[in-house]
Design an enzyme around this catalytic site. Structure first.
Site, mmCIF file in Angstrom:
data_model
loop_
_atom_site.group_PDB
_atom_site.id
_atom_site.type_symbol
_atom_site.label_atom_id
_atom_site.label_comp_id
_atom_site.label_asym_id
_atom_site.label_seq_id
_atom_site.Cartn_x
_atom_site.Cartn_y
_atom_site.Cartn_z
ATOM 1 N N ALA A 54 35.127 34.693 40.411
ATOM 2 C CA ALA A 54 33.877 35.224 39.443
ATOM 3 C C ALA A 54 32.519 36.091 39.636
ATOM 4 O O ALA A 54 31.964 37.161 39.530
ATOM 5 C CB ALA A 54 33.872 34.522 38.306
ATOM 6 N N GLU A 56 42.952 22.128 40.077
ATOM 7 C CA GLU A 56 43.206 20.932 38.345
ATOM 8 C C GLU A 56 44.357 21.085 37.598
ATOM 9 O O GLU A 56 43.942 20.468 36.271
ATOM 10 C CB GLU A 56 41.822 22.629 37.841
ATOM 11 C CG GLU A 56 40.682 22.456 39.197
ATOM 12 C CD GLU A 56 39.563 23.442 38.397
ATOM 13 O OE1 GLU A 56 38.650 23.531 38.677
ATOM 14 O OE2 GLU A 56 40.084 24.591 37.629
ATOM 15 N N GLY A 71 38.784 48.019 32.198
ATOM 16 C CA GLY A 71 39.010 46.313 32.945
ATOM 17 C C GLY A 71 37.809 45.864 32.291
ATOM 18 O O GLY A 71 36.905 45.937 32.727
ATOM 19 N N GLY A 95 36.864 42.552 31.994
ATOM 20 C CA GLY A 95 37.058 40.834 32.991
ATOM 21 C C GLY A 95 34.955 40.596 32.567
ATOM 22 O O GLY A 95 34.384 41.657 32.737
ATOM 23 N N PHE A 96 34.935 39.457 34.397
ATOM 24 C CA PHE A 96 34.003 39.842 34.412
ATOM 25 C C PHE A 96 32.823 40.662 34.384
ATOM 26 O O PHE A 96 31.615 41.243 34.715
ATOM 27 C CB PHE A 96 33.604 38.399 35.487
ATOM 28 C CG PHE A 96 34.445 37.238 35.260
ATOM 29 C CD1 PHE A 96 33.435 36.152 34.100
ATOM 30 C CD2 PHE A 96 35.251 36.046 35.168
ATOM 31 C CE1 PHE A 96 33.814 35.129 33.819
ATOM 32 C CE2 PHE A 96 35.248 35.610 35.196
ATOM 33 C CZ PHE A 96 35.028 34.558 33.661
ATOM 34 N N VAL A 101 45.986 51.348 31.012
ATOM 35 C CA VAL A 101 45.665 52.878 31.650
ATOM 36 C C VAL A 101 46.485 52.215 33.012
ATOM 37 O O VAL A 101 47.549 51.738 33.604
ATOM 38 C CB VAL A 101 43.997 53.021 32.812
ATOM 39 C CG1 VAL A 101 44.129 53.862 33.558
ATOM 40 C CG2 VAL A 101 43.436 52.199 31.283
HETATM 41 C C1 LIG Z 1 43.763 30.581 36.315
HETATM 42 C C2 LIG Z 1 42.256 31.239 37.035
HETATM 43 C C3 LIG Z 1 41.351 30.035 37.664
HETATM 44 C C4 LIG Z 1 40.209 30.843 38.070
HETATM 45 N N1 LIG Z 1 39.102 29.325 38.440
HETATM 46 C C5 LIG Z 1 37.460 30.311 39.007
HETATM 47 C C6 LIG Z 1 37.177 29.644 38.880
HETATM 48 O O1 LIG Z 1 36.920 27.679 38.821
HETATM 49 N N2 LIG Z 1 35.612 29.786 40.051
HETATM 50 C C7 LIG Z 1 35.990 31.239 39.832
HETATM 51 O O2 LIG Z 1 34.783 31.566 40.415
HETATM 52 N N3 LIG Z 1 36.601 31.638 38.954
HETATM 53 C C8 LIG Z 1 38.070 32.087 39.497
HETATM 54 N N4 LIG Z 1 38.893 33.027 39.198
HETATM 55 C C9 LIG Z 1 39.252 33.914 39.569
HETATM 56 C C10 LIG Z 1 38.523 35.039 38.774
HETATM 57 O O3 LIG Z 1 38.626 34.458 37.203
HETATM 58 C C11 LIG Z 1 37.680 36.231 39.042
HETATM 59 O O4 LIG Z 1 37.845 36.132 40.154
HETATM 60 C C12 LIG Z 1 37.203 37.152 37.908
HETATM 61 O O5 LIG Z 1 38.088 36.795 36.576
HETATM 62 C C13 LIG Z 1 37.551 38.246 38.854
HETATM 63 O O6 LIG Z 1 37.172 39.596 37.503
HETATM 64 P P1 LIG Z 1 37.354 41.200 36.889
HETATM 65 O O7 LIG Z 1 36.343 41.950 36.991
HETATM 66 O O8 LIG Z 1 37.594 41.684 39.202
HETATM 67 O O9 LIG Z 1 38.569 40.914 37.261
HETATM 68 P P2 LIG Z 1 39.319 40.096 35.529
HETATM 69 O O10 LIG Z 1 38.666 39.117 35.574
HETATM 70 O O11 LIG Z 1 40.738 39.832 35.546
HETATM 71 O O12 LIG Z 1 39.388 41.474 34.864
HETATM 72 C C14 LIG Z 1 40.218 42.433 34.857
HETATM 73 C C15 LIG Z 1 40.694 43.361 34.018
HETATM 74 O O13 LIG Z 1 41.206 44.307 33.715
HETATM 75 C C16 LIG Z 1 42.239 44.518 32.397
HETATM 76 N N5 LIG Z 1 43.173 44.640 33.173
HETATM 77 C C17 LIG Z 1 44.041 44.897 34.221
HETATM 78 N N6 LIG Z 1 44.799 46.084 34.588
HETATM 79 C C18 LIG Z 1 44.207 46.972 33.265
HETATM 80 C C19 LIG Z 1 44.906 48.577 33.238
HETATM 81 N N7 LIG Z 1 45.721 48.566 33.898
HETATM 82 N N8 LIG Z 1 44.992 48.851 31.893
HETATM 83 C C20 LIG Z 1 43.968 47.869 31.001
HETATM 84 N N9 LIG Z 1 43.370 47.389 31.397
HETATM 85 C C21 LIG Z 1 43.737 46.326 32.750
HETATM 86 C C22 LIG Z 1 43.004 42.801 31.997
HETATM 87 O O14 LIG Z 1 43.328 43.170 31.256
HETATM 88 C C23 LIG Z 1 41.242 42.444 32.324
HETATM 89 O O15 LIG Z 1 40.452 42.188 30.823
HETATM 90 C C24 LIG Z 1 40.161 32.085 38.405
HETATM 91 C C25 LIG Z 1 41.552 32.637 38.078
HETATM 92 C C26 LIG Z 1 42.383 32.281 37.861
HETATM 93 C C27 LIG Z 1 43.339 33.057 37.961
#
Ligand SMILES: Cc1cc2nc3c(=O)[nH]c(=O)nc-3n(C[C@H](O)[C@H](O)[C@H](O)COP(=O)(O)OP(=O)(O)OC[C@H]3O[C@@H](n4cnc5c(N)ncnc54)[C@H](O)[C@@H]3O)c2cc1C
Length: 430
Positions: free
Chosen positions: A328, A181, A21, A23-24, A90
């Site tokens: 995030a 928003e 993953g 993401g953040f 994955v």
């Molecule tokens: C529309 C929206 C608006 C938001 N606004 C806010 C905000 O204003 N402020 C705030 O703080 N938070 C906000 N959030 C929440 C925030 O974006 C999430 O809490 C944050 O992205 C979580 O980070 P993470 O790294 O856990 O997951 P993510 O950022 O979701 O990253 C997960 C990653 O894992 C990858 N992945 C998933 N499953 C698999 C797999 N099986 N195999 C390979 N790769 C995989 C995905 O492609 C992705 O890149 C918002 C969320 C959304 C959807």
């Protein structure tokens, strides 16, 4: 590549930590692993990181999609001594054999970090899952943009008044920050774009409904922020429908449990998310909502050498008995803390427990309209909006993206224009 084949990776003699993953949580972990004595392998189904907080702006024609996504390889171009990226989805883990199975082959690990985020939660409603569009990734944001513009094109062309009505009704389900928003941005689209672009459509015809099962908007924020956001939404002409749970939508008829019945060709679902990690972690490591149960050091309960971060991780603590909010900052801070603990381990130091520093919450309702709760400080209006803009540009990944979004917003501030009204890929044709 044949499934079952080993994914090719250089052997640099270091133990391997695989992060699933980008993401953040995943990128903040990987970035802080330099010098920790591991080969870091990042796996993601996409070759880019996406900034989800601004997805709604792409969906409502506010900014370019490439302003909020950033190539993972570019992000780590200076880390090649210890870092590798592989694009794959994955499918499952075998924690006994320390193997990861993906759609591009398999690989082994010494330590595993699961940071797969969350997916849209339709709460088991198959009809809604089939028809409604969530807003969890850039493709869905572009789908919403296409569908919205296609429906306006169809509305301009149809001689059928009832169909025109349905095509210009927009329903957003869920009045958390994303729903609020999105509704505010659509209201601004109606106020500043609709008349010029679609002279044949009466502005009054476009209705924006924000439907929420609870009795307020922005439930997680202060009462002040919630009230102010509601006033701002109503001022912008959004019809906020509280106390209604959407039960069905078949692509046209929207029905709620409290008797609301309306026709709309666009329904955007922002009502909830749930974690959905790849298979391989059993009940002992599971918490509610699909999340993985972790201790204060991010270790998945019952699995040696397996960690979870961000949305997918549920770390119960006195301040957050059911885990940190799925936003995030916990993801960013958890990624950094785990990497620092790996660094500490190398130096023979004890790991540090994770402590969340809550930096507050904010949401924007439109230009010069926002709410922010920062500690005891509750802001609204222009100061909150400026702060919202600043924080979002600051946390965007990559200088180019910061510049793109910032200049786009400055232009939009003075012209009220939204530049990205393109149907590049028609919704429904893929
Ligand atoms: C529309 C929206 C608006 C938001 N606004 C806010 C905000 O204003 N402020 C705030 O703080 N938070 C906000 N959030 C929440 C925030 O974006 C999430 O809490 C944050 O992205 C979580 O980070 P993470 O790294 O856990 O997951 P993510 O950022 O979701 O990253 C997960 C990653 O894992 C990858 N992945 C998933 N499953 C698999 C797999 N099986 N195999 C390979 N790769 C995989 C995905 O492609 C992705 O890149 C918002 C969320 C959304 C959807």
């Amino acid at each position: 590549m044949a499934i079952g084949q080993e994914i090719s990776l250089p052997d640099n003699g270091l133990p391997r930590v695989v992060v699933v993953g980008g993401g953040f949580a995943g990128i903040n972990f990987a970035k802080h692993m330099r010098g920790a004595g591991y080969q870091v392998v990042l796996l993601d189904q996409n070759n880019f990181h996406q900034f989800q907080p601004l997805l709604y702006q792409v969906a409502t024609c506010g900014i370019e999609p490439d302003g909020i996504i950033y190539p993972l390889r570019k992000l780590f171009e200076k880390y090649s001594s210890h870092f590798r990226f592989r694009m794959c989805r994955v499918e499952r883990f075998d924690t006994g054999r320390k193997r990861i199975y993906t759609d591009a082959g398999e690989l082994g690990y010494d330590r595993l970090v699961i940071a797969t985020g969350s997916v849209t939660n339709f709460f088991g409603n198959a009809g809604l899952a089939k028809h409604a569009i969530g807003m969890k990734d850039i493709r869905e944001a572009l789908d919403i943009r296409s569908l919205m513009l296609q429906n306006l094109e169809r509305a301009a062309a149809t001689p059928d008044a009832a169909e025109r009505d349905a095509l210009t009704n927009f329903v957003i389900v869920g009045a958390g920050p994303s729903g609020v928003e999105t509704a505010g941005a659509l209201a601004e689209f109606r106020a500043h774009i609709l008349k010029g672009d679609y002279p044949d459509l009466d502005v009054e015809l476009m209705n924006i409904f924000l439907v929420q099962s609870g009795d307020c908007v922005l439930k997680g924020m202060s009462a002040h922020a919630s009230r102010r956001a509601l006033d701002d939404l109503r001022h912008l002409g959004v019809e906020v429908v509280l106390g209604h749970r959407v039960e069905s939508w078949d692509g046209l008829e929207v029905r709620t449990d409290a008797g609301l019945d309306l026709r709309a060709r666009t329904l955007i679902w922002t009502a909830g998310v749930e974690a959905c990690p790849p298979g391989g972690i059993g009940e002992d490591g599971a918490a509610g909502g699909g999340r993985l149960r972790v201790d204060r050091f991010h270790r998945v309960a019952g699995y040696d050498g397996v960690y979870a971060l961000g949305d997918v991780a549920c770390m119960s603590c006195p301040e957050f008995p059911s885990g940190h909010p799925m936003v995030a900052q916990p993801a960013i801070q958890q990624g950094r803390n785990l990497a620092r603990n790996f660094q500490r381990e190398r130096l023979g130091k004890a790991p540090r427990e994770f402590r969340y520093r809550d930096k507050g919450a904010m949401a924007t309702i439109g230009k010069r309209r926002a709410v922010a709760d920062i500690g005891k400080l509750q802001l609204g209006g222009f100061p909150a909006w400026l702060m919202w803009c600043f924080v979002h540009v600051l946390f965007l990944v990559g200088f180019r993206n910061k510049l793109l979004v910032f200049t786009g917003w400055v232009a939009n501030y003075f012209t009220y224009d939204r530049g990205n009204r393109f149907i590049v890929r028609r919704f429904g044709e893929h």
